[in-house]
Design an enzyme around this catalytic site. Structure first.
Site, PDB file in Angstrom:
ATOM      1  N   TRP A 132     108.450   9.358  51.411  1.00 26.26           N
ATOM      2  CA  TRP A 132     107.591   8.167  51.313  1.00 26.26           C
ATOM      3  C   TRP A 132     106.450   8.229  52.316  1.00 26.26           C
ATOM      4  O   TRP A 132     105.321   7.843  52.001  1.00 26.26           O
ATOM      5  CB  TRP A 132     108.415   6.891  51.480  1.00 26.26           C
ATOM      6  CG  TRP A 132     109.502   6.770  50.451  1.00 26.26           C
ATOM      7  CD1 TRP A 132     110.840   6.713  50.675  1.00 26.26           C
ATOM      8  CD2 TRP A 132     109.344   6.711  49.020  1.00 26.26           C
ATOM      9  NE1 TRP A 132     111.516   6.617  49.487  1.00 26.26           N
ATOM     10  CE2 TRP A 132     110.633   6.618  48.469  1.00 26.26           C
ATOM     11  CE3 TRP A 132     108.230   6.734  48.168  1.00 26.26           C
ATOM     12  CZ2 TRP A 132     110.850   6.544  47.084  1.00 26.26           C
ATOM     13  CZ3 TRP A 132     108.443   6.665  46.788  1.00 26.26           C
ATOM     14  CH2 TRP A 132     109.735   6.575  46.270  1.00 26.26           C
TER      15      TRP A 132
ATOM     16  N   ASP B 250     105.822   0.792  56.819  1.00 19.57           N
ATOM     17  CA  ASP B 250     106.486   0.637  55.522  1.00 19.57           C
ATOM     18  C   ASP B 250     107.948   0.337  55.848  1.00 19.57           C
ATOM     19  O   ASP B 250     108.688   1.220  56.261  1.00 19.57           O
ATOM     20  CB  ASP B 250     106.349   1.940  54.716  1.00 19.57           C
ATOM     21  CG  ASP B 250     107.201   1.940  53.449  1.00 19.57           C
ATOM     22  OD1 ASP B 250     107.827   0.904  53.137  1.00 19.57           O
ATOM     23  OD2 ASP B 250     107.235   2.993  52.777  1.00 19.57           O
TER      24      ASP B 250
ATOM     25  N   LYS C  68     114.654  -2.933  47.706  1.00 19.18           N
ATOM     26  CA  LYS C  68     115.643  -2.253  48.534  1.00 19.18           C
ATOM     27  C   LYS C  68     116.544  -3.267  49.238  1.00 19.18           C
ATOM     28  O   LYS C  68     117.742  -3.118  49.244  1.00 19.18           O
ATOM     29  CB  LYS C  68     114.970  -1.336  49.560  1.00 19.18           C
ATOM     30  CG  LYS C  68     114.073  -0.264  48.946  1.00 19.18           C
ATOM     31  CD  LYS C  68     114.853   0.874  48.352  1.00 19.18           C
ATOM     32  CE  LYS C  68     114.046   1.763  47.405  1.00 19.18           C
ATOM     33  NZ  LYS C  68     112.767   2.217  47.885  1.00 19.18           N
TER      34      LYS C  68
END
Ligand SMILES: *Cc1c(COP(=O)(O)O)cnc(C)c1O
Length: 353
Positions: free
Chosen positions: A102, A169, A193
């Site tokens: 990511w 993030d 998530k």
């Protein structure tokens, strides 16, 4: 119905209470005899939901004055781009820590806005640890990092020290542990998530960012657009925001982030203790950098794989196959996963011989 122990890495497990309430609102929302799926996002009933969702984010994360909270779409993957758009300034240069797939994708987007200084990376070691000993340059507009590396099972235990604006993030560990929001200029997180279903993305931004010398930002990618219109510049993802709100209400009811953090630490302690004491298993991530959300591990004897897979499936465990870039197993222990599910997995690991 047999209970499934849901270790899905995302979209993730949600509390049964939340799923039930969410299901009811599809049939009859707020006693309106209408579904939440068929009402205006500008109806007072939904505006109340949005206000409560934003208020709960602020309360649960102790967001200080001078920060705004909003919901947008596009997932964290659009967040990679929005981070650059909203944060790049006079330096035309950004700094990144590369700690996984990511982060790598975020770095790719940052290149649209100027030079990118990757000041620390664990890519060479297949991201099995968090880089340390890096120096944060002062001639960059911001430093970006990924607090929890969902695929590789590593997590920052400390917020990086920096004098330049900090961007994070937090998709896969937001609401899982206490964070000092005042250290950040921008935080973004895909809901799916640890907050709710897929479709909403949370942004927490320091208002001062809007006053800086910035580049021209297309309307929908400008976080200020969404902040100014209370996340209703266009039709928001009504249902994901509603379910996230229910989940945050639930989190508050069990004692908020500190109470949840204790449960998460307990789950991780139980699972890593088994990984470390059972000679048939080995952890993938460096011990000091292990994630409390996603535990990655492998079998020490590959020939036992078929047997182990059969055993955990028979125990109603779902979603522990590792990501293809790591192999082995990944047990994602998001907020709603009960301690009892971890005990079932550990029981299966103990029974393997
Ligand atoms: C899952 C994940 C993403 C991607 O999220 P999308 O909402 O699917 O774009 C980004 N960052 C982290 C840390 C993730 O876990």
């Amino acid at each position: 119905m047999a209970k499934v122990h849901n270790y899905s890495a995302g979209p993730c497990i949600l509390p049964q209470e939340v799923i039930k309430e969410a299901a009811e609102a599809v049939l009859n929302f707020d006693g309106l005899n209408l579904s939440i799926l068929e009402i205006s996002h500008r109806s007072p009933n939904f505006v109340t939901v949005m206000d409560e969702a934003v208020a709960l984010v602020k309360e649960l994360l102790e967001v200080p004055a001078g920060y705004s909270v909003c919901f947008a779409q596009g997932g964290a993957s659009l967040g990679f781009l929005m981070a650059g758009y909203n944060m790049i300034g006079d330096h035309k240069k950004s700094a990144y820590l590369n700690t996984g797939t990511w982060s790598d994708k975020a770095i790719k987007e940052a290149h649209f806005f100027g030079d990118v200084d990757v000041i620390g990376s664990s890519k060479e070691d297949n991201y099995n640890h968090i880089p340390k000993g890096y120096t944060v340059p002062t001639d960059c507009d911001y430093l970006h990092y990924t607090s929890n590396n969902t695929i590789f099972g590593t997590q920052f235990k400390e917020v990086p020290n920096t004098t330049i604006p900090l961007v994070c993030d937090m998709s896969s560990d937001i609401f899982s542990k206490k964070v000092d929001i005042s250290k950040f200029d921008l935080i973004y997180a895909g809901a799916q998530k640890n907050m709710g279903p897929a479709g909403a993305t949370l942004y927490i931004i320091k208002d001062e960012v809007f006053t800086r010398n910035r580049i021209k930002i297309p309307t929908m990618l400008n976080i200020e657009t969404h902040v100014k219109k209370d996340s209703m510049f266009n039709t928001p993802p009504v249902y994901p925001i509603y379910v996230s709100m229910l989940n945050l209400r639930y989190l508050k009811s069990i004692g908020g982030v500190p109470a949840q953090q204790k449960i998460n630490e307990e789950k991780a302690r139980i699972l890593y203790a088994e990984i470390d004491s059972n000679p048939l298993f080995k952890g993938v991530a460096a011990v000091g950098d292990r994630s409390n959300m996603n535990a990655t591990f492998v079998l020490t004897d590959e020939s036992k794989q078929a047997k182990f897979d059969e055993m955990w499936k028979a125990a109603n465990i779902s979603g522990i196959k590792g990501h293809r870039s790591v192999g082995g197993y990944r047990a994602s222990m998001y907020n709603a996963l009960p301690v009892s599910s971890v005990q079932v997995l550990v029981g299966v690991m103990k029974a393997l011989d």
